[in-house]
Design a protein around this motif. Structure first.
Motif, PDB file in Angstrom:
ATOM      1  N   PRO A 112      45.629  24.035  44.664  1.00  0.00           N
ATOM      2  CA  PRO A 112      46.939  24.877  45.464  1.00  0.00           C
ATOM      3  C   PRO A 112      47.026  26.091  44.182  1.00  0.00           C
ATOM      4  N   TYR A 113      46.745  25.578  42.962  1.00  0.00           N
ATOM      5  CA  TYR A 113      46.981  27.165  41.732  1.00  0.00           C
ATOM      6  C   TYR A 113      46.113  28.051  42.081  1.00  0.00           C
ATOM      7  N   MET A 114      44.805  27.898  43.456  1.00  0.00           N
ATOM      8  CA  MET A 114      44.411  29.066  43.073  1.00  0.00           C
ATOM      9  C   MET A 114      45.521  30.265  43.771  1.00  0.00           C
ATOM     10  N   ARG A 115      46.455  29.780  44.914  1.00  0.00           N
ATOM     11  CA  ARG A 115      47.451  31.109  45.820  1.00  0.00           C
ATOM     12  C   ARG A 115      47.650  31.700  44.257  1.00  0.00           C
ATOM     13  N   GLY A 116      47.663  31.546  43.207  1.00  0.00           N
ATOM     14  CA  GLY A 116      48.093  32.415  41.670  1.00  0.00           C
ATOM     15  C   GLY A 116      46.844  33.079  41.404  1.00  0.00           C
ATOM     16  N   ARG A 117      45.698  32.616  41.689  1.00  0.00           N
ATOM     17  CA  ARG A 117      45.190  34.036  41.411  1.00  0.00           C
ATOM     18  C   ARG A 117      44.783  34.881  42.157  1.00  0.00           C
ATOM     19  N   LEU A 118      45.074  34.500  43.835  1.00  0.00           N
ATOM     20  CA  LEU A 118      44.638  35.249  44.802  1.00  0.00           C
ATOM     21  C   LEU A 118      45.373  36.336  44.706  1.00  0.00           C
ATOM     22  N   SER A 119      47.199  36.960  44.218  1.00  0.00           N
ATOM     23  CA  SER A 119      48.116  36.939  44.141  1.00  0.00           C
ATOM     24  C   SER A 119      47.451  38.758  43.444  1.00  0.00           C
ATOM     25  N   GLY A 120      46.608  38.771  42.540  1.00  0.00           N
ATOM     26  CA  GLY A 120      46.853  39.767  41.633  1.00  0.00           C
ATOM     27  C   GLY A 120      47.593  39.845  40.463  1.00  0.00           C
ATOM     28  N   ALA A 121      48.678  39.405  40.119  1.00  0.00           N
ATOM     29  CA  ALA A 121      49.587  39.289  39.305  1.00  0.00           C
ATOM     30  C   ALA A 121      49.025  39.356  37.833  1.00  0.00           C
ATOM     31  N   GLN A 122      49.475  40.049  36.770  1.00  0.00           N
ATOM     32  CA  GLN A 122      49.164  39.937  35.473  1.00  0.00           C
ATOM     33  C   GLN A 122      49.681  38.801  34.722  1.00  0.00           C
ATOM     34  N   ASP A 123      51.294  38.835  35.246  1.00  0.00           N
ATOM     35  CA  ASP A 123      52.228  37.213  34.665  1.00  0.00           C
ATOM     36  C   ASP A 123      51.916  36.124  35.049  1.00  0.00           C
ATOM     37  N   SER A 124      51.073  35.735  36.171  1.00  0.00           N
ATOM     38  CA  SER A 124      50.752  34.790  36.065  1.00  0.00           C
ATOM     39  C   SER A 124      50.190  34.028  34.873  1.00  0.00           C
ATOM     40  N   TYR A 125      50.214  32.382  34.840  1.00  0.00           N
ATOM     41  CA  TYR A 125      49.922  31.611  34.092  1.00  0.00           C
ATOM     42  C   TYR A 125      48.231  31.069  34.169  1.00  0.00           C
ATOM     43  N   VAL A 126      47.987  31.702  35.317  1.00  0.00           N
ATOM     44  CA  VAL A 126      47.000  32.045  35.550  1.00  0.00           C
ATOM     45  C   VAL A 126      45.954  32.444  36.050  1.00  0.00           C
ATOM     46  N   GLU A 127      44.426  33.080  35.051  1.00  0.00           N
ATOM     47  CA  GLU A 127      43.690  34.662  35.112  1.00  0.00           C
ATOM     48  C   GLU A 127      43.332  35.085  36.636  1.00  0.00           C
ATOM     49  N   SER A 128      44.051  35.920  37.348  1.00  0.00           N
ATOM     50  CA  SER A 128      43.902  36.328  38.483  1.00  0.00           C
ATOM     51  C   SER A 128      42.285  36.481  38.879  1.00  0.00           C
TER      52      SER A 128
END
Lengths: 351, 351
Positions: free
Chosen positions: A53-69
């Motif tokens: 599930p955490y991969m959704r954050g990586r897909l977003s391209g947001a730079q401030d996510s806690y995971v690398e995009s």
């Protein structure tokens, strides 16, 4: 003719809404060879990739996510298991099985020889299990129950978020040691699942009313070990139910991660730590991979797995080219069990 | 003719106000003999008695005090050291030195053989030290600093109530181990005393303003060990300053003991326990007397004492008949150092 390599790349970031297959592309790429290894690099054949599930954050391209995009035009990456085909690093040799969270969504790739964990060679178990029951959440459960709380037969353990990836393994490790297990989860379905894993009692923390009373009812003789995944009010209620010499394995406080200075829960029962001689033991699993605990965990859980004494659902998708669809299915909840992509063929899986 | 026995008895309870000498009487009593021992009893020759502030509560006669009251017409009792002259208990033999909190204010007495701690025979040190630097508060400091926090050279330890009976020994044990020691105390005089014991930095927690900032200023590299005697707001401020893998030896929370449900301080920084991998270790010293830690403590601190490497002030009053005056002096703060009554003569002190 050598077989071509396959890579899953991102076409575009998806800031919000549901991603589609068109957001990914499958590319044939050249097969990397050991001759192209620079100093301190490894050539990895990917065996399994984890779909999380955490991969959704990586897909977003947001730079401030806690995971690398993920980056448009580049190969996806994430948790996986691979086997080393060649190495210029003194730390790895051909045949070593590795796991880590920077495996590329590519059949073979070259990487710098850092940030991977070597896993013990095991017999008769699919390496896919290293993304599931032998993976990080399970080892987290082991560290909390065994390494820190030193669970003993006859004791009572309370586990919050008991249906989660960590909690469900904590339940089974504790039951295997002869503990009385109390689980708390956030829906009636989850409570039933917790009971099906062997918990002696379980309750829905969202509907049980007063938490302190609910724990007392489920654990009338008190709690010797509390495996905390949630913090906040539940931790306070657990503190009120701890027996003398109780241990709190402090794994996470998810209820507080989005709290502000104003909304953060303030704990009132910490005063019980002295008269009850409680230990509150914060830990992060990554500190324990280099300790003997890790090999002990792999040995114990591999054995339980082979003997059918531990439950863990794996949902296998075959073929890297089907990975993007697996990711989309995950976001729609179509999987039943931990989702993994089998990248190498059966023949290639032989370690 | 055998020497007569002396006993200090209470004439009347003193609910409030200052007690006077007339509230006590010195009685000559018969000398108990080993022939009058029943099963599982010991005949004790009192060596030293401790004179402590908590005894005011015992004088009051209140039934709801947390300590057992003295009774009008009966002999006083409290912390002390004695030597066994005869025993019908398998646990004690003639010559054993014992300490406990139920020694009678009497030169010789018979007691049931329960609730006493045998102390190792030591050479060249007055048994009075077992009521002081080798006594319970000092062992408490040892358990916190050594047994639980496992203090290591180069680490930074923060100690609250640093001028207290526990804190002043914690400072010196930590300094002897090569730690950087930060003390907090409640008056400027106490802060000076803390520094005189070797603390690298000390501050007055009542006048320093923001506690978190005061700790940060005193310990700019963060705190590895916090020896907590106070709890509440200070504990919260300490949590905010803990380094990774920090340990909190949780000895007491005196700031919270009189708190009600409404006034109790609620801790907000507990969430740091997980990312910083902190351990909060509640303890009660009495759990440790049966462990090797106790002999290790006696050996270490006896040696420091003989070598003049640890400071501890003893204020000796000679003669049991002068005990009541010592108690009155204590209530008026006339003592300088730990007050003890030397009951047996020098000749009788030989162990």
């Amino acid at each position: 003719m050598s077989p071509s390599n396959i890579s899953v790349k991102l076409v575009r970031n998806v800031a919000s809404g549901a991603p589609t297959l068109a957001d990914f592309k499958i590319e044939s790429t050249s097969v990397p060879t050991k001759e192209s290894l620079q100093n301190d690099q490894i050539l990895v054949r990917t065996l399994y990739l984890s779909v999380d599930p955490y991969m959704r954050g990586r897909l977003s391209g947001a730079q401030d996510s806690y995971v690398e995009s993920f980056v448009a035009g580049k190969t996806l990456f994430g948790l996986g298991v691979g086997v080393i085909e060649a190495s210029t690093s003194p730390d790895y040799k051909e045949g070593d099985i590795i796991t880590g969270d920077t495996l590329k969504w590519e059949c073979k790739f070259i990487a710098n020889a850092r940030g991977f964990t070597k896993i013990p060679a095991s017999s008769g178990i699919s390496p896919a299990n290293y993304l599931g029951i032998l993976g990080m959440p399970s080892f987290t459960a082991y560290v909390g129950v065994v390494s820190l709380a030193k669970a003993k037969a006859g004791e009572t353990i309370l586990i919050s978020a008991a249906s989660g990836a960590v909690g469900q393994v904590a339940i089974q490790l504790a039951k295997a040691r002869g503990l009385c297990v109390i689980g708390a989860a956030g829906s009636d379905d989850k409570v039933e699942f917790v009971k099906s894993l062997g918990a002696d009692a379980a309750f829905n923390y969202k509907t049980c009313g007063d938490l302190t009373a609910a724990i007392k009812k489920a654990a009338p003789n008190g709690v010797d070990i509390y495996f905390d995944n949630v913090g906040g009010e539940f931790l306070d209620a657990a503190l009120a139910n701890m027996n003398s010499f109780g241990r709190i394995a402090e794994c996470g406080m998810i209820s507080q991660y989005n709290a502000t200075e104003e909304t953060a829960y303030r704990v009132k029962n910490l005063i019980r730590v002295v008269p009850k001689r409680l230990s509150i033991l914060g830990f992060i699993v990554s500190d324990y991979y280099a300790k003997p605990d890790y090999a002990n965990f792999i040995t114990e859980v591999s054995t339980m797995l082979k003997e059918g004494k531990i439950q863990y659902k794996l949902h296998e998708i075959v073929g890297l080219e089907n990975g993007p669809q697996g990711l989309l299915d995950l976001f729609e909840g179509k999987n039943f069990g931990k989702l993994v992509v089998k990248v190498a063929s059966d023949a290639q899986q032989r370690l």
